[in-house]
Design an enzyme around this catalytic site. Structure first.
Site, PDB file in Angstrom:
ATOM      1  N   CYS A  57      -8.733  -3.340   5.850  1.00 29.93           N
ATOM      2  CA  CYS A  57      -9.602  -3.206   7.032  1.00 29.93           C
ATOM      3  C   CYS A  57     -11.017  -2.838   6.604  1.00 29.93           C
ATOM      4  CB  CYS A  57      -9.049  -2.172   7.990  1.00 29.93           C
ATOM      5  SG  CYS A  57      -7.642  -2.771   8.944  1.00 29.93           S
ATOM      6  N   CYS A  63      -6.488   4.220   4.381  1.00 26.46           N
ATOM      7  CA  CYS A  63      -7.479   4.714   5.345  1.00 26.46           C
ATOM      8  C   CYS A  63      -7.459   6.235   5.411  1.00 26.46           C
ATOM      9  CB  CYS A  63      -7.187   4.175   6.742  1.00 26.46           C
ATOM     10  SG  CYS A  63      -7.330   2.405   6.907  1.00 26.46           S
ATOM     11  N   ARG A 115      -4.962  -1.572  13.292  1.00 25.40           N
ATOM     12  CA  ARG A 115      -3.873  -0.587  13.342  1.00 25.40           C
ATOM     13  C   ARG A 115      -4.027   0.410  14.477  1.00 25.40           C
ATOM     14  NH1 ARG A 115      -4.865  -2.460   8.758  1.00 25.40           N
ATOM     15  NH2 ARG A 115      -3.178  -3.242   7.441  1.00 25.40           N
ATOM     16  N   GLU A 148       0.861  -1.176   0.000  1.00 23.65           N
ATOM     17  CA  GLU A 148       0.000   0.000   0.000  1.00 23.65           C
ATOM     18  C   GLU A 148       0.897   1.225   0.000  1.00 23.65           C
ATOM     19  OE1 GLU A 148      -1.008   2.603   1.982  1.00 23.65           O
ATOM     20  OE2 GLU A 148      -2.460   3.006   0.409  1.00 23.65           O
ATOM     21  N   CYS A 189      -1.023   1.844   6.757  1.00 21.86           N
ATOM     22  CA  CYS A 189      -1.971   1.569   5.670  1.00 21.86           C
ATOM     23  C   CYS A 189      -2.643   2.884   5.353  1.00 21.86           C
ATOM     24  CB  CYS A 189      -2.981   0.513   6.081  1.00 21.86           C
ATOM     25  SG  CYS A 189      -4.046  -0.001   4.704  1.00 21.86           S
ATOM     26  N   HIS A 220     -14.024  -0.425   8.905  1.00 23.54           N
ATOM     27  CA  HIS A 220     -14.721   0.801   8.511  1.00 23.54           C
ATOM     28  C   HIS A 220     -16.204   0.533   8.242  1.00 23.54           C
ATOM     29  CE1 HIS A 220     -11.203   3.369   8.429  1.00 23.54           C
ATOM     30  NE2 HIS A 220     -10.540   2.389   7.845  1.00 23.54           N
ATOM     31  N   CYS A 249     -10.786   1.252   2.460  1.00 23.83           N
ATOM     32  CA  CYS A 249      -9.600   0.407   2.479  1.00 23.83           C
ATOM     33  C   CYS A 249      -9.921  -0.952   1.864  1.00 23.83           C
ATOM     34  CB  CYS A 249      -9.133   0.232   3.929  1.00 23.83           C
ATOM     35  SG  CYS A 249      -7.644  -0.752   4.108  1.00 23.83           S
ATOM     36  N   SER A 299      -3.927   5.283  11.193  1.00 28.55           N
ATOM     37  CA  SER A 299      -2.725   5.764  10.510  1.00 28.55           C
ATOM     38  C   SER A 299      -2.661   7.283  10.486  1.00 28.55           C
ATOM     39  CB  SER A 299      -2.654   5.203   9.081  1.00 28.55           C
ATOM     40  OG  SER A 299      -2.419   3.809   9.118  1.00 28.55           O
TER      41      SER A 299
END
Length: 575
Positions: free
Chosen positions: A65, A550, A480, A14, A547, A69, A62, A503
């Site tokens: 994940c 996000c 994360r 990513e 990542c 979300h 994403c 992130s």
């Protein structure tokens, strides 16, 4: 004379993150800048939408994940409307969440981060018999480490090398002087790298049992879940149980022993110890196992002081954009957040290329805006989120499920508890979190099976009054770190939506007080052995499992309109 190094992209898959550092004559980092290179914009897309659709849009933030979300979008709306889903729905979401974590953490370590610690080329000189014996030092029954299997692994990778390329292992800094594992240890980890590719398919199937598909499940809805037939089918429940046990076995006999092995080998490597990054830690309650039982609790630790854990005050969360490419600089609570872009670009200057030569390249404006990521703050302070924060907060709060695994790991490695505050500790805490989930998540499975015998409800009724205004949020812990979604609803439609993602907390640029985010902070003082091969930088940043999908989305750097789409619905409406 100082030099500038750029690592772009810094992630293995990513790739919307770049890191620039300034080093002095001794190759020690004196300043760092973390830059997200694409814009997210999902908040703009959600405005004016039916709030019941929020989760289906936000899961597209994403490709990894997705469930995090999706669930956050659903639960933020449930919170706004005052909906309490049935226990069956809550526990089903927990089982899907377990599938996500048990997929995400091993894949992060083996496919995205382990090669920062494991030298693939070194493994080709290993003695498989000695490697098999070595594996028994870290596991009573080692996973995929028989001499015959290790021989096959070695021959498989050697075939890549014989062709002049290493296939998926190409472009590594093999032979770097900061690698610490022996050839036999490298071969053990390489075997588990390949096994993880098989296991991640099994875990993805776990998610699909209740989610209907993966990576974008479809069974969550505002009020509960729609997978009623799967929950009432003993065969489907049994299928989940078998796949869970297969995955937990990999966690316990491969993932855990490999981190014990790495913990011992890298305990004296300066580039991965004593570098906590931001020492303010933030985590939030997650994994409901029963009607009143949660696996992980919330908390705040400030300045690395583990003598006290503070309760979370949601009103203290803000995002500012002093150094981010947005119009509004001032800190705003997420309910009032704004996402209007203001791109100022890069400038050309000198940097070091992959051959150690000084070349001209686009660099950030270190005095201006330099990232699409905003700067989230808690009471004005930068925070570190993620497994390190979650495990430390819960360990300090006396969470027995967490304490049992932490104490066992420290005993097996011989490391002190202070070693957790490091790159090595951050990587270990992700494994510890996976093991805590593998050891305990079936409590949710057993409680679900028991509850279905007396109650088969899966969705709560509700109404949306278009004459009322609502606001609500989801806050929780995802692979994360701490994730929150915030929604305002007016006239039955989404008035404003903000996602403050893990992130964003960790990769934050500097703020108006010049405070660094955790990525930037952990790099200060780092000594780099070879400026043309900055493995030490990569190793630190990868330990956060960055990542940036996000946090960002897509735009044209020149401001051009890339494409536009207009969809006409059956009722004549357009979007």
């Amino acid at each position: 004379m100082s030099k500038r190094i750029v690592v772009d992209p810094i992630t293995r898959i990513e790739g919307h993150l770049r890191v620039e550092v300034v080093v002095n004559d001794d190759n020690v980092v004196t300043e760092a800048y973390s830059t997200a290179t694409l814009w997210r914009g999902i908040e703009k897309i959600l405005k004016g939408r039916d709030p019941r659709d929020a989760g289906f849009f936000t899961q597209r933030i994403c490709g990894v994940c997705t469930f995090s979300h999706y669930k956050a979008g659903i639960m933020a709306v449930e919170n706004a409307l005052g909906i309490v889903p049935p226990l069956n729905a809550v526990l089903t979401r927990t089982l899907m969440n377990a599938a996500l974590f048990l997929h995400d953490h091993p894949v992060h370590f083996y496919q995205l981060h382990a090669l920062d610690f494991v030298d693939i080329v070194s493994a080709l000189s290993a003695d498989p018999k000695k490697a098999s014996d070595e594996a028994f030092k870290y596991a009573r029954v080692p996973y995929a480490c028989g001499a015959d299997q290790l021989t096959a692994v070695k021959e498989r990778v050697a075939a890549f090398a014989k062709k002049g390329a290493l296939g998926p292992f190409a472009n590594g800094y093999w032979g770097h002087k900061t690698y610490r594992l022996t050839p036999e240890q490298n071969l053990i980890a390489l075997s588990h790298y390949l096994e993880c590719l098989r296991i991640q398919r099994t875990v993805a199937q776990m998610m699909a049992i209740f989610g209907s598909k993966q990576p974008h499940p479809q069974s969550l809805t505002v009020g509960g879940v729609t997978c009623v037939m799967d929950l009432l089918d003993p065969a489907r429940l049994g299928e989940y149980l078998v796949k869970f046990q297969e995955t937990a076995d990999f966690i316990n006999r491969a993932y855990y022993p490999d981190l014990v092995m790495a913990g011992k080998a890298y305990a004296s490597e300066p580039s991965v110890v004593g570098d906590v990054g931001t020492s303010n830690l933030f985590t939030f309650q997650e994994f409901q196992l029963g009607a009143k039982d949660w696996l992980f609790d919330s908390g705040i630790i400030l300045g690395g002081d583990i003598s006290k854990v503070y309760e979370v005050d949601e009103d203290k969360i803000t995002e500012e954009a002093t150094r981010s490419w947005y119009k509004k600089d001032a800190p705003l609570h997420p309910y009032d957040g704004e996402t209007d872009p203001s791109y100022t670009g890069f400038k050309e200057a000198d940097t070091i290329d992959g051959n150690g030569r000084s070349v001209k390249a686009p660099l950030i404006d270190e005095r201006g805006k330099y990232s699409w990521i905003k700067a989230p703050r808690y009471d004005g302070k930068p925070m570190q989120v993620g497994p390190l924060a979650n495990i430390v907060v819960n360990y300090v709060k006396g969470n027995e499920r967490v304490g049992k695994v932490v104490e066992g790991f420290l005993k097996d490695t011989g490391l002190p508890v202070g070693a957790v505050f490091s790159t090595l500790g951050r990587t270990a805490c992700r494994m510890i979190e996976a093991k805590v989930i593998a050891d305990n998540a079936l409590a949710a499975f057993n409680n679900l099976a028991a509850n279905l015998k007396v109650d088969q409800s899966t969705c709560a009724p509700y109404i949306i009054d278009k004459n009322k205004e609502y606001k609500g949020r989801y806050i929780g812990h995802v692979p994360r770190g701490t994730l929150s979604h915030w929604v305002r609803i007016k006239n039955g439609l989404i008035e404003n939506y903000q996602a403050v993602v893990p992130s964003t907390w960790n990769a934050s640029p500097k703020d108006s007080q010049n405070q660094r985010g955790s990525y930037e902070e952990c790099l200060i003082g780092l000594k780099i052995a070879d400026l043309s091969k900055p493995l030490e930088i990569i190793r630190k940043i990868h330990s956060y499992d960055p990542c940036i999908a996000c946090a960002v989305h897509v735009m044209d750097a020149n401001g051009a309109n890339m494409s536009s789409h207009k969809v006409t619905l059956d009722n004549g409406a357009t979007c």
